[in-house]
Design a protein around this motif. Structure first.
Motif, mmCIF file in Angstrom:
data_model
loop_
_atom_site.group_PDB
_atom_site.id
_atom_site.type_symbol
_atom_site.label_atom_id
_atom_site.label_comp_id
_atom_site.label_asym_id
_atom_site.label_seq_id
_atom_site.Cartn_x
_atom_site.Cartn_y
_atom_site.Cartn_z
ATOM 1 N N ASN A 166 -9.598 -3.533 1.077
ATOM 2 C CA ASN A 166 -8.585 -3.422 0.026
ATOM 3 C C ASN A 166 -9.002 -4.075 -1.283
ATOM 4 O O ASN A 166 -8.613 -3.616 -2.362
ATOM 5 C CB ASN A 166 -7.262 -3.990 0.533
ATOM 6 C CG ASN A 166 -6.663 -3.112 1.611
ATOM 7 O OD1 ASN A 166 -6.350 -1.957 1.384
ATOM 8 N ND2 ASN A 166 -6.529 -3.653 2.811
ATOM 9 N N CYS B 95 -9.267 -2.128 -4.884
ATOM 10 C CA CYS B 95 -8.689 -2.679 -6.116
ATOM 11 C C CYS B 95 -9.755 -2.833 -7.202
ATOM 12 O O CYS B 95 -9.528 -2.511 -8.376
ATOM 13 C CB CYS B 95 -8.040 -4.028 -5.832
ATOM 14 S SG CYS B 95 -6.478 -3.945 -4.940
ATOM 15 N N LEU C 72 -8.157 7.177 -10.592
ATOM 16 C CA LEU C 72 -8.397 6.980 -9.165
ATOM 17 C C LEU C 72 -9.353 8.049 -8.620
ATOM 18 O O LEU C 72 -10.259 7.740 -7.847
ATOM 19 C CB LEU C 72 -7.062 7.007 -8.424
ATOM 20 C CG LEU C 72 -7.049 6.611 -6.952
ATOM 21 C CD1 LEU C 72 -5.686 6.030 -6.580
ATOM 22 C CD2 LEU C 72 -7.341 7.801 -6.062
ATOM 23 N N VAL D 196 -2.018 -1.648 -3.022
ATOM 24 C CA VAL D 196 -3.102 -0.854 -2.449
ATOM 25 C C VAL D 196 -3.251 -1.205 -0.971
ATOM 26 O O VAL D 196 -3.325 -2.387 -0.618
ATOM 27 C CB VAL D 196 -4.441 -1.123 -3.177
ATOM 28 C CG1 VAL D 196 -5.571 -0.331 -2.518
ATOM 29 C CG2 VAL D 196 -4.332 -0.773 -4.649
ATOM 30 N N TYR E 189 2.285 2.744 -5.355
ATOM 31 C CA TYR E 189 1.677 2.360 -4.077
ATOM 32 C C TYR E 189 0.586 3.365 -3.754
ATOM 33 O O TYR E 189 0.837 4.574 -3.688
ATOM 34 C CB TYR E 189 2.746 2.349 -2.987
ATOM 35 C CG TYR E 189 2.280 1.928 -1.608
ATOM 36 C CD1 TYR E 189 1.250 1.018 -1.430
ATOM 37 C CD2 TYR E 189 2.911 2.433 -0.473
ATOM 38 C CE1 TYR E 189 0.843 0.624 -0.162
ATOM 39 C CE2 TYR E 189 2.527 2.038 0.809
ATOM 40 C CZ TYR E 189 1.489 1.142 0.955
ATOM 41 O OH TYR E 189 1.082 0.761 2.206
ATOM 42 N N ILE E 190 -0.636 2.852 -3.555
ATOM 43 C CA ILE E 190 -1.788 3.696 -3.239
ATOM 44 C C ILE E 190 -2.138 3.514 -1.777
ATOM 45 O O ILE E 190 -2.520 2.410 -1.349
ATOM 46 C CB ILE E 190 -2.994 3.328 -4.129
ATOM 47 C CG1 ILE E 190 -2.649 3.515 -5.602
ATOM 48 C CG2 ILE E 190 -4.223 4.160 -3.738
ATOM 49 C CD1 ILE E 190 -3.690 2.952 -6.546
ATOM 50 N N THR E 191 -2.008 4.568 -0.994
ATOM 51 C CA THR E 191 -2.349 4.519 0.423
ATOM 52 C C THR E 191 -2.566 5.941 0.924
ATOM 53 O O THR E 191 -2.326 6.907 0.198
ATOM 54 C CB THR E 191 -1.248 3.810 1.246
ATOM 55 O OG1 THR E 191 -1.745 3.531 2.555
ATOM 56 C CG2 THR E 191 0.008 4.652 1.351
#
Length: 369
Positions: A112, A116, A262, A286, A306-308
């Motif tokens: 993670n 980032c 991204l 993230v 939220y990045i997932t």
């Protein structure tokens, strides 16, 4: 001197201790033996037959993977099935498989943090704290001619970390006394005679989970038959470990601008976006892999986006209704950590002569058309 799997595993678990993994995660050595010599390492997200073929072709006998090869209980070991062929090739060619999964997700400078870093996210903290490591003070008394050797050994085993600073120690000169008695084999001095030796008192900090590893490294590097050392508990809070990261973008930007950034940073052909593309976002959560169920934690941490990966339809609807925007780059972006693993292994002095290569096999099962 040959490097064994013990040294490789020590390097990995100093960085990503098994204690950081979620309960019942399938991690650690899954195929082979810790005593096997390390002649070459292939790094991969998933262990597929093509990855095993690549390791064989390269002469590598260790595979370090993020996702478990053995995840579900085996019902059989038939070599006429796709999974069985993988096991057969691994065993036939004496290839060992080591897994670092959720412990590498939670580890600082792990999955993670890499995700980032690629986006330029700053001031990151843990999204979901799981535990705080207990701190201890290790004190070792070392003859001057072995001081640096012992210092480097315990630091390599994980001692001496304060924030992002490694090898943190305090050293004080002094005089040690001892008298070797019958049955001893002293490095310095003679049986029955009081000996005075110029020694250095080395103090450093360790976490409870690596205590045994550090002490073992100290014994291996220390010249004395019976090294003198002390370990004290510290009434100080250690750094919190946990799942995911939350931090700030260098500057606020539109959601669709972050989506384009991204795509470029994660080297992917496309992604899924939930929310108004014109909305400005600045605080980012993230979590690599499949993290949809944790979106309420991202909200609690004040994240705008939220990045997932692996978001399902209803989770996306619920998060959107709660005011959270989402970017789903897929599960496979975790492969970006492989370059960091290679860096960590190649920087370690015990592995510097071992070939370490990131797989050239694309194990992502999905394609954009």
């Amino acid at each position: 001197m040959a490097v064994t799997g013990n040294e490789l595993i020590q390097v990995m678990e100093t960085w990503a201790p098994q204690s950081l993994a979620v309960e019942n995660d399938r991690i650690g050595l899954q195929v082979g033996t810790r005593d096997s010599e390390v002649r070459g390492i292939v790094l991969t997200l998933d262990v597929t037959e093509k990855v095993v073929d690549e390791a064989i072709q390269r002469g590598a006998n260790w595979i370090v993977a993020h996702h478990a090869l053995i995840f579900r209980p085996l019902k059989d070991l038939r070599t006429d099935t796709p999974a069985g062929r993988i096991y057969a090739k691994l065993l036939k060619h004496d290839i060992n498989v080591y897994i670092a999964h959720t412990n590498l997700d939670a580890a600082w400078d792990g999955v993670n943090d890499v995700l980032c870093e690629k986006l330029g996210v700053k001031n990151t903290g843990v999204m979901i704290p799981t535990h705080t490591r207990k701190l201890k003070k290790l004190v070792i008394f070392i003859p001057k001619d072995h001081h640096e050797e012992v210092l480097r050994a315990v630091a390599r085993a994980g001692a001496g970390w304060i924030g992002n600073y490694s090898h943190c120690t305090f050293n004080l000169d002094g005089t040690g006394t001892f008298r070797p008695e019958e049955g001893t084999n002293p490095y310095i001095g003679k049986q029955g005679e009081l000996e005075k030796v110029e020694e250095i008192r080395l103090e450093t900090v360790i976490t409870e989970d690596i205590q045994n590893t550090v002490v073992e490294a100290m014994f291996q590097a220390h010249p004395y038959e019976e090294p003198a050392y002390d370990i004290y508990p510290l009434d100080l809070p250690g750094k919190a470990d946990g799942i995911g990261r939350v931090g700030e973008l260098p500057q606020a930007m539109k959601l669709k601008e972050l989506a384009r950034l991204l795509k470029e940073a994660y080297r992917i052909p496309g992604l899924r976006m939930v929310g108004d593309g014109e909305r400005k976002v600045s605080r980012v959560a993230v979590l690599g892999g499949s993290g949809g169920r944790y979106y309420p934690e991202a909200l609690k941490q004040g994240a705008d986006v939220y990045i997932t990966g692996d978001l399902d339809h209803h989770t996306a609807l619920d998060a959107w209704a709660d005011g959270l925007t989402l970017l789903d780059p897929g599960h496979h972006v975790e492969h970006l950590v492989l370059e960091r693993i290679a860096q960590k292994l190649q920087e370690d002095s015990t592995l510097k002569e071992v070939p370490v290569q990131v797989t050239e096999v694309d194990t992502n099962p999905f394609q954009f058309i």
